[in-house]
Design an enzyme around this catalytic site. Sequence first.
Site, PDB file in Angstrom:
ATOM      1  N   GLU A   4      -4.203   2.001  -7.192  1.00 33.50           N
ATOM      2  CA  GLU A   4      -4.584   3.107  -6.313  1.00 33.50           C
ATOM      3  C   GLU A   4      -3.706   4.323  -6.642  1.00 33.50           C
ATOM      4  O   GLU A   4      -2.561   4.404  -6.178  1.00 33.50           O
ATOM      5  CB  GLU A   4      -4.344   2.748  -4.844  1.00 33.50           C
ATOM      6  CG  GLU A   4      -5.228   1.660  -4.297  1.00 33.50           C
ATOM      7  CD  GLU A   4      -5.309   1.745  -2.770  1.00 33.50           C
ATOM      8  OE1 GLU A   4      -6.399   1.986  -2.258  1.00 33.50           O
ATOM      9  OE2 GLU A   4      -4.275   1.596  -2.110  1.00 33.50           O
TER      10      GLU A   4
ATOM     11  N   HIS B  61       0.864  -1.191   0.000  1.00 32.77           N
ATOM     12  CA  HIS B  61       0.000   0.000   0.000  1.00 32.77           C
ATOM     13  C   HIS B  61       0.897   1.237   0.000  1.00 32.77           C
ATOM     14  O   HIS B  61       1.951   1.251   0.638  1.00 32.77           O
ATOM     15  CB  HIS B  61      -0.918  -0.008   1.230  1.00 32.77           C
ATOM     16  CG  HIS B  61      -2.005   1.022   1.127  1.00 32.77           C
ATOM     17  ND1 HIS B  61      -1.769   2.360   1.337  1.00 32.77           N
ATOM     18  CD2 HIS B  61      -3.316   0.914   0.804  1.00 32.77           C
ATOM     19  CE1 HIS B  61      -2.898   3.031   1.154  1.00 32.77           C
ATOM     20  NE2 HIS B  61      -3.853   2.177   0.828  1.00 32.77           N
TER      21      HIS B  61
HETATM   22  P1  13P Z   1      -9.999   6.249   0.363  1.00 31.29           P
HETATM   23  O1  13P Z   1     -11.174   5.411  -0.053  1.00 31.29           O
HETATM   24  O2  13P Z   1     -10.207   6.912   1.700  1.00 31.29           O
HETATM   25  O3  13P Z   1      -9.602   7.209  -0.713  1.00 31.29           O
HETATM   26  O4  13P Z   1      -8.758   5.259   0.587  1.00 31.29           O
HETATM   27  C1  13P Z   1      -8.383   4.408  -0.431  1.00 31.29           C
HETATM   28  C2  13P Z   1      -7.349   3.472   0.048  1.00 31.29           C
HETATM   29  O5  13P Z   1      -6.229   3.854   0.363  1.00 31.29           O
HETATM   30  C3  13P Z   1      -7.708   2.049   0.155  1.00 31.29           C
HETATM   31  O6  13P Z   1      -6.591   1.235   0.358  1.00 31.29           O
END
Ligand code: 13P
Length: 257
Positions: free
Chosen positions: A173, A101
Site C-alpha cells: 500500500e 497498516h
Molecule cells: P483507499 O481504498 O480508500 O485508498 O484505502 C486503502 C487502504 O488503506 C486499505 O487498507
Amino acid sequence: MNHKKRLIVANWKMKLSNRESINLAEEIVDRFAGMYLNERNIEMIICPSHISLAEVGKIVDRSPIKLGVQNIFYHNTGSYTGQISPAVAHELGAEYAIIGHSEFRKYGKDTNEDVHQKIKAALDNELVPIVCVGETFDEYHDKKTEVIIIDQVTKALEDIKLKENQRIVIAYEPVWVIGSGQAIRHNIVEYIIQIIIHTTIDLDQSFADKFQVIYGGSVDEKNINDFIIGNILTGVIVGNNSLKVDSFMKIVQNIKL
Ligand code: 13P
C-alpha cells in the site's frame, strides 16, 4: 495456473458507526449471496472497526465472507489497557488480522519490530496476517521505495517459520496513494511486487507456497483488473470503495478470472 484465491479485503477503518457497520454487513451478506464467491475462487474479508467486530462477525458468519481485525497486540492477555487481544479477536470469529497498516504505524506508533511481534501473535492464534508495507510520499520522491519495502518486509518476516497450515498475506500500500482517488500505475506496482516476492523467498524458500501479495490504494471498479495479475498479485485491500455496497459489488463483479 491460478490456484491462489483472489483476496478482496474491505478495510472499513474507523469510518462507520456501530449501526452503520451492522447495516452495511447485512447488506453485503444479502447482496453477495448470489455472487458465487467460492465458485469464483474469491475470498472476501471484511475488517470492521474493533468495537463492531463481534456484531459484524455474527452477521458474516452465515455467509462465505470472512472476518478480519484491523490490528492486534502481541500478547493474548494481561495488563495492557487499550490493546486488542489476538486470542479474543479469534474467539469472535476473526480469521485474518491486518498488521502494520500505515495509519497504525503513524497513529499507533507501530515499529517494524512491533509488526514482527504481531505477525507471530497472529500466527499463534490462527489468524492469517495481512502485513501492510509501503513508502510515504517523501520516500517515493526521494527514490527510496525499494529500500523501504525491502527493509519493512525483511524486518517483518525474518525468523518467522510457517507451519504446514499457516500462510501470510503481504499488502503493498503506497501510503501517498491511499484515499487519493488516484491509483498508482500498475507497471510500478508490478515492479514493487516482484521486489516483495524476491525478498520474501530470499528470507525463506519455504515461504514460496505460503504467501500471497495484494495491492491497496484507491482501488475502484475501473482499475480492479490492473491489480489482479496471475499468481503474482492476487488481490486487493479496499478502503473508501468498500463502504458503499454498490461500488464494492462492482469491484467484485468486474474481476476477470
Ligand atoms: P483507499 O481504498 O480508500 O485508498 O484505502 C486503502 C487502504 O488503506 C486499505 O487498507
